[in-house]
Scaffold this motif. Structure first.
Motif, PDB file in Angstrom:
ATOM      1  N   GLY A  14       0.811  -1.217   0.000  1.00 48.44           N
ATOM      2  CA  GLY A  14       0.000   0.000   0.000  1.00 48.44           C
ATOM      3  C   GLY A  14       0.840   1.261   0.000  1.00 48.44           C
ATOM      4  O   GLY A  14       0.511   2.249  -0.674  1.00 48.44           O
TER       5      GLY A  14
ATOM      6  N   GLN B   9       0.418  -0.825  -7.612  1.00 51.89           N
ATOM      7  CA  GLN B   9      -0.951  -0.336  -7.839  1.00 51.89           C
ATOM      8  C   GLN B   9      -1.815  -1.398  -8.506  1.00 51.89           C
ATOM      9  O   GLN B   9      -2.986  -1.588  -8.142  1.00 51.89           O
ATOM     10  CB  GLN B   9      -0.894   0.937  -8.687  1.00 51.89           C
TER      11      GLN B   9
ATOM     12  N   ILE C 225      -2.613  -4.030  -5.895  1.00 54.46           N
ATOM     13  CA  ILE C 225      -3.701  -3.577  -5.020  1.00 54.46           C
ATOM     14  C   ILE C 225      -5.047  -3.769  -5.712  1.00 54.46           C
ATOM     15  O   ILE C 225      -6.042  -4.179  -5.096  1.00 54.46           O
ATOM     16  CB  ILE C 225      -3.495  -2.105  -4.630  1.00 54.46           C
TER      17      ILE C 225
END
Length: 516
Positions: free
Chosen positions: A23, A234, A237
């Motif tokens: 994150g 990204q 995620i």
């Protein structure tokens, strides 16, 4: 006691630390703009759409196969029904990338099947099989045992009483199944479908061999080709978010699972018509042949065709040793941690520091291998460590620890506190209680959990591919790399060892479950 509880919590937080690092890296938006535009202009949109369609189609196909076969094997007697109840779990031993390799070699436009049929004059044109629907069918055939096992257990628990009651009230067999039986088993079916969808989301090897762009390939290319850690984080995620969405959608169904009945099933009834018996048996055996017998036969055939004159037995032994050592190390560590954490919850079930570690560890199985590999690489980089065997074992623990935890908890649920109290009244010390009562009762569950972890480690590809040290190859990596180079016989040797070891593990797990 206080130290052990906080140590358990600290270890659990350590295992989920990579998610925090993922994150943190994903929040860096300063250098990924150009690469994002490049992916969006080329194939990222196609990859997202393929991932969505592949997940939905695989889940639907596996649910259809698993539910129908579970009901047939529980409710009717037909030729080979009891044997099929065991055989239909065997596709779990086949890694998807191995079956994809065999299918593209055998059924492609330049494959053996097309050449045979063309020589016989039966076909002149051949459709391309490297398509998304064919890949979804492959996943459905390989992953339906997840739903088959859960749905069959649900059908056995609820028994045939509800079905017979509906029949007595005038419902046809079709309406009785869909209106009465299926709603009761729905939580188990939905849970199994969620597992299928998570396995599909996590796949890298089969979709790569089929040349079907997916989100896992986007993560790998962002890291390996573009060298953009932030972009890879990204995308990782986003993939974990898709898995979380699946779990959120499943949760309301799981909350109703406690309403299921716990009675054993009545005796299965034979099909009334000979035609029905043949149709049931034919359908079940056809699914078994397509999902396991045919791929295994092709794998054995190609393994026998390998050029042994150029095959180095020492290399194969080294790859097998690497795979086996990783599987054993991960299985032993997972079992020890699961036993320790499970015992803490068993002794202090209502304390926050006892149940939270197990909840945290249950998150790992839903993390796809490519996303987890990026997270661990970022963590190791942040700690100034070099990725190697320790990073691999750490990844396996995060990914598959929940399998060992669930098996251990199932064993502890059968351990009555009265047994330990009676042993204490007879003068047994704590260590003697564990040696004579606790461990003998838990041993089948611990071994089953360890075997499940070892099987998954043997088959695991994307995390191993991204985290392995230099010149440290496993059977899964060699099989995938040879398949990419279209050296199918050489790939078949490595793949066959994976399948044989996984089959032995599955048989032992079923035996231990029956004994437990």
């Amino acid at each position: 006691m206080l130290i052990s509880k906080f140590a358990a919590l600290a270890i659990s937080l350590l295992l989920v630390l990579p998610l925090g690092m993922l994150g943190y890296q994903a929040a860096d938006l300063s250098h990924s703009g150009e690469h994002w535009r490049h992916l969006l202009d080329t194939w990222l949109g196609e990859a997202l759409l393929n991932t969505l369609l592949l997940t939905l189609l695989s889940g639907f196909g596996a649910a259809l196969l698993g539910t129908s076969l579970a009901w047939l094997t529980v409710s009717y007697r037909f030729a080979g029904g009891r044997l099929l109840a065991w055989l239909l779990i065997l596709p779990l031993a086949l890694p998807p990338y191995v079956v994809a390799m065999l299918l593209t070699w055998w059924g492609d436009s330049s494959g053996t099947l097309h050449l045979w049929l063309r020589e016989l004059g039966w076909v002149s044109h051949w459709a391309d099989i490297r398509t998304l629907p064919v890949l979804a069918a492959l996943f459905s055939l390989l992953f339906f045992p997840y739903i088959f096992l859960l749905a069959r257990a649900s059908f056995q628990r609820q028994g045939l009483q509800a079905f017979e009651a509906a029949r007595l009230l005038g419902l046809s067999p079709f309406k009785a199944f869909f209106r009465v039986v299926l709603p009761i088993a729905r939580p188990s079916i939905v849970a199994g479908t969620a597992l299928v969808m998570m396995e599909t989301l996590a796949d890298y090897g089969a979709s790569s061999l089929f040349s079907v762009p997916t989100l896992t390939q986007a993560i790998y290319r962002s890291w390996f080709n573009l060298g953009d850690w932030a972009l890879a984080a990204q995308l990782a995620i986003a993939l974990i978010g898709a898995v979380a969405l699946v779990l959120v959608l499943v949760q309301p169904q799981q909350s109703t699972a406690a309403a299921a009945q716990t009675r054993q099933s009545a005796q299965a009834k034979p099909a009334q018509l000979a035609l029905s018996r043949w149709l049931m048996s034919g359908f079940a055996w056809l699914v078994f042949v397509l999902s396991f017998a045919l791929p295994l036969s092709l794998l054995l055939w190609q393994s026998l065709l390998a050029d042994t004159g150029h095959w180095q037995g020492q290399q194969l032994f080294d790859w097998f040793t690497h795979s086996l050592s990783l599987a054993l190390a991960s299985a032993v560590l997972a079992s020890l941690l699961a036993l320790w954490l499970g015992w803490q919850q068993y002794r202090y079930p209502h304390q926050f520091s006892s149940w939270l570690p197990l909840r945290l560890l249950s998150l790992g199985y839903g993390i796809p291998g490519t996303a987890l590999a990026v997270a661990i690489l970022l963590t190791w980089q942040g700690l100034a460590l070099q990725a190697g065997v320790m990073a691999l074992v750490f990844a396996y623990l995060v990914r598959f620890m929940s399998l060992s935890v669930q098996s251990t908890q199932a064993g502890l649920a059968q351990l009555s506190p009265r047994l330990l109290e009676a042993a204490q009244l007879h003068g047994y010390r704590p260590m003697q209680q564990h040696r004579r009562i606790t461990l003998p009762l838990l041993l089948p569950h611990l071994l089953a959990g360890a075997l499940m972890v070892a099987i998954e480690v043997l088959k695991e590809l994307p995390a191993t591919l991204m985290l392995r040290p230099f010149n440290f190859d496993t059977l899964a990596i060699i099989a995938y790399q040879y398949a990419q180079d279209e050296r199918i016989p050489e790939a078949a040797n490595a793949a066959l060892l994976i399948v044989v070891a996984s089959l032995l593990g599955l048989v032992l797990v079923k035996w231990l479950e029956k004994r437990g």
